[in-house]
Design an enzyme around this catalytic site. Structure first.
Site, PDB file in Angstrom:
ATOM      1  CD  GLU A 255       3.805  -8.393   6.939  1.00  0.00           C
ATOM      2  OE1 GLU A 255       2.703  -8.894   7.267  1.00  0.00           O
ATOM      3  OE2 GLU A 255       3.926  -7.388   6.244  1.00  0.00           O
ATOM      4  CB  CYS A 289      -0.999  -7.710   7.103  1.00  0.00           C
ATOM      5  SG  CYS A 289      -0.568  -8.110   5.438  1.00  0.00           S
TER       6      CYS A 289
HETATM    7  C1  SIN Z   1       1.153  -4.854   5.570  1.00  0.00           C
HETATM    8  O1  SIN Z   1      -0.028  -4.675   5.425  1.00  0.00           O
HETATM    9  O2  SIN Z   1       1.659  -5.919   5.237  1.00  0.00           O
HETATM   10  C2  SIN Z   1       2.093  -3.818   6.125  1.00  0.00           C
HETATM   11  C3  SIN Z   1       1.478  -2.816   6.997  1.00  0.00           C
HETATM   12  C4  SIN Z   1       2.472  -1.857   7.606  1.00  0.00           C
HETATM   13  O3  SIN Z   1       3.672  -1.900   7.315  1.00  0.00           O
HETATM   14  O4  SIN Z   1       2.047  -1.044   8.406  1.00  0.00           O
END
Ligand code: SIN
Length: 485
Positions: A255, A289
């Site tokens: 991820e 992310c």
């Molecule tokens: C992430 O920033 O990797 C995860 C964000 C989320 O689970 O909403």
């Protein structure tokens, strides 16, 4: 740490094979809001990581043989304990990560929801029977746990990113080793304490905390006893880790980074779009992310949207996450602030206009003012890089085709958002955006029932949802022949 009521949740050493390993040197964990040392944590390394992997291998035999129901009872206990300690876990998280306490407690509930979800979903790991091509055969497909899972998790969600992986792995019958970010190890260790109290057997859930990212990473990506490696973090690091997994042909899920466009069409509900953009952009001070990275706004409503957006952002309150009413905490380090500021300066030098913020905040070294730039084009540094901070570049477009072209003009493909009330456009856009997750008239899209993951350089695999278990299972095809009498 005074405000944490259950002192047993404050742990300072790795949790391996059901033991707390207090030995060796220590490193400081600091509060990003004020630089104060929150804890000194024992610095595990390669040896401890190897021991953890072997412990997980040993524990796999018994754990994988439990029924899904038996595993679900233990996972459900873990969920209950996390929710019962939501306040303490939230406080630990705010202390080491900085996000406002309300948001931190929200993260605990979010993380726990994956444990709840997968406790149930583990009971629904169905196989198949397949019509055989000849009448003397029968064909069956069963799903089995992949084995030992190793993972590396980031500082931006010190609880939820572990929970999302570990819950799926454990529900599938795998055992688990995590190396959390050394910037935020305390949340991971508190989770381990609660896992133990919940009845997770020794060796099933292991946490190794240490600063030697490179060599601990090599063990986790290359050890022959590890069957699957999973990572949440930057695309650059993910690519290195991915390449390390190839020598032992591990199953992987990654991820990685994002560059989310947030597209506002002239038929959108502008107030809803502003609210969605603020929620998506400024969650965790822009450090997720899937945070909006670029706002794309149609030319004829650009001024109206920008004015409303500037006003909404001006109402956000920045400060120490423990202060009442704060909705923007610090960034994780001063180097992260420097990087974001450099991107802002380079984008201004390339021709963008600064309309809000643009400098470090008076709140402290790790605080950066919520910043907005207009007259941005997609080739400017703030639009082509993942920002990971409280800065919003605004790009104008004219047509739907142009919006799609700009939105897809990136190597990333994690999340995208758009606001429109035209039903035809809604379908065209949802299908045209090259992203793993699309929010339509919605800025907050994450939950345990949804498959989370990206395409292109944003990674592979899906976390959460009914698909999340597949990443921790292998399909075995069983062919039974000789059935003629
Ligand atoms: C992430 O920033 O990797 C995860 C964000 C989320 O689970 O909403």
């Amino acid at each position: 740490m005074q405000a944490v009521k259950d002192r047993g949740l404050i742990k300072i050493s790795s949790y391996i094979d059901g033991q707390w390993c207090n030995s060796g040197t220590t490193f400081d964990v600091t509060n990003p809001a004020n630089g104060e040392v929150v804890a000194q944590v024992f610095n595990a390394g390669v040896d401890e990581t190897e021991i953890a992997v072997l412990a997980a291998k040993k524990a796999l035999v018994a754990w994988s043989k439990l029924s899904a129901n038996e595993r679900a009872v233990i996972l459900r206990n873990w969920f209950d304990l996390m929710m019962a300690h939501q306040d303490d876990l939230g406080r630990i998280l705010t202390l080491e990560q900085g996000k406002p306490l309300t948001e931190a407690k929200g993260e605990i509930a979010y993380g726990a929801s994956f444990i709840d979800w997968f406790a149930e979903e583990g009971k629904r790991v169905y196989g198949d029977t397949v019509p055989a091509p000849s009448s003397d055969k029968r064909m069956l497909l069963i799903k089995q746990p992949v084995g030992v899972v190793a993972s590396i998790t980031p500082w931006n969600f010190p609880n939820a990113m572990i929970a999302r992986k570990a819950a799926a792995a454990l529900a599938a019958g795998c055992t688990f080793v995590v190396r959390p970010s050394p910037l935020t190890p305390l949340s991971a260790l508190a989770m381990a304490e609660l896992a133990e109290r919940a009845g997770v057997p020794a060796g099933v859930f292991n946490v190794v905390v240490g600063e030697d990212a490179v060599n601990m990473g090599k063990v986790l990506t290359q050890h022959p006893a590890v069957s699957k490696f999973t990572f949440t973090g930057s695309t650059a690091v993910g690519k290195i880790l991915m390449s390390q997994t190839t020598t032992t042909v591990k199953k992987i899920s990654m991820e990685l980074g994002g560059n989310a466009p947030f597209i506002v069409f002239n038929d959108a509900d502008l107030d809803a779009a502003v609210q969605g953009a603020v929620a998506s952009k400024y969650r965790n001070t822009g450090q997720t992310c899937i945070c909006t990275n670029r706002i794309l706004v149609q030319q004829d409503i650009a001024q109206a949207f920008t004015d409303k957006f500037i006003t909404a952002v001006a109402n956000l309150k920045m400060g120490n996450g423990f202060k009442e009413g704060v909705n923007l905490g610090p960034m994780i380090t001063s180097q992260a602030v420097d990087r974001v500021h450099r991107l802002v300066e380079e984008t201004i030098a390339a021709g963008a206009k600064l309309v809000a913020g643009g400098q470090r905040s008076i709140e402290g070294e790790n605080f950066y003012e919520p910043t907005i730039l207009t007259e941005v084009t997609n080739d400017m540094p703030l639009a082509s890089n993942e920002i990971f901070g409280p800065v919003t570049p605004i790009i104008m477009f004219n047509t739907e085709a142009e919006a799609i072209e700009i939105a897809n003009d990136t190597e990333y493909g994690l999340a995208a958002y758009f606001y429109s009330r035209d039903i035809g456009r809604v379908w065209r856009m949802a299908e045209a955006l090259e992203y793993g997750v699309v929010g339509i008239n919605e800025g907050l899209i994450s939950n345990a029932a949804a498959p989370f993951g990206g395409v292109k350089h944003s990674g592979n695999g899906r976390e959460g949802s009914k698909y999340g278990l597949d990443d921790y299972m292998e399909i075995k095809y069983i062919c039974m022949g000789g059935l003629h009498n």
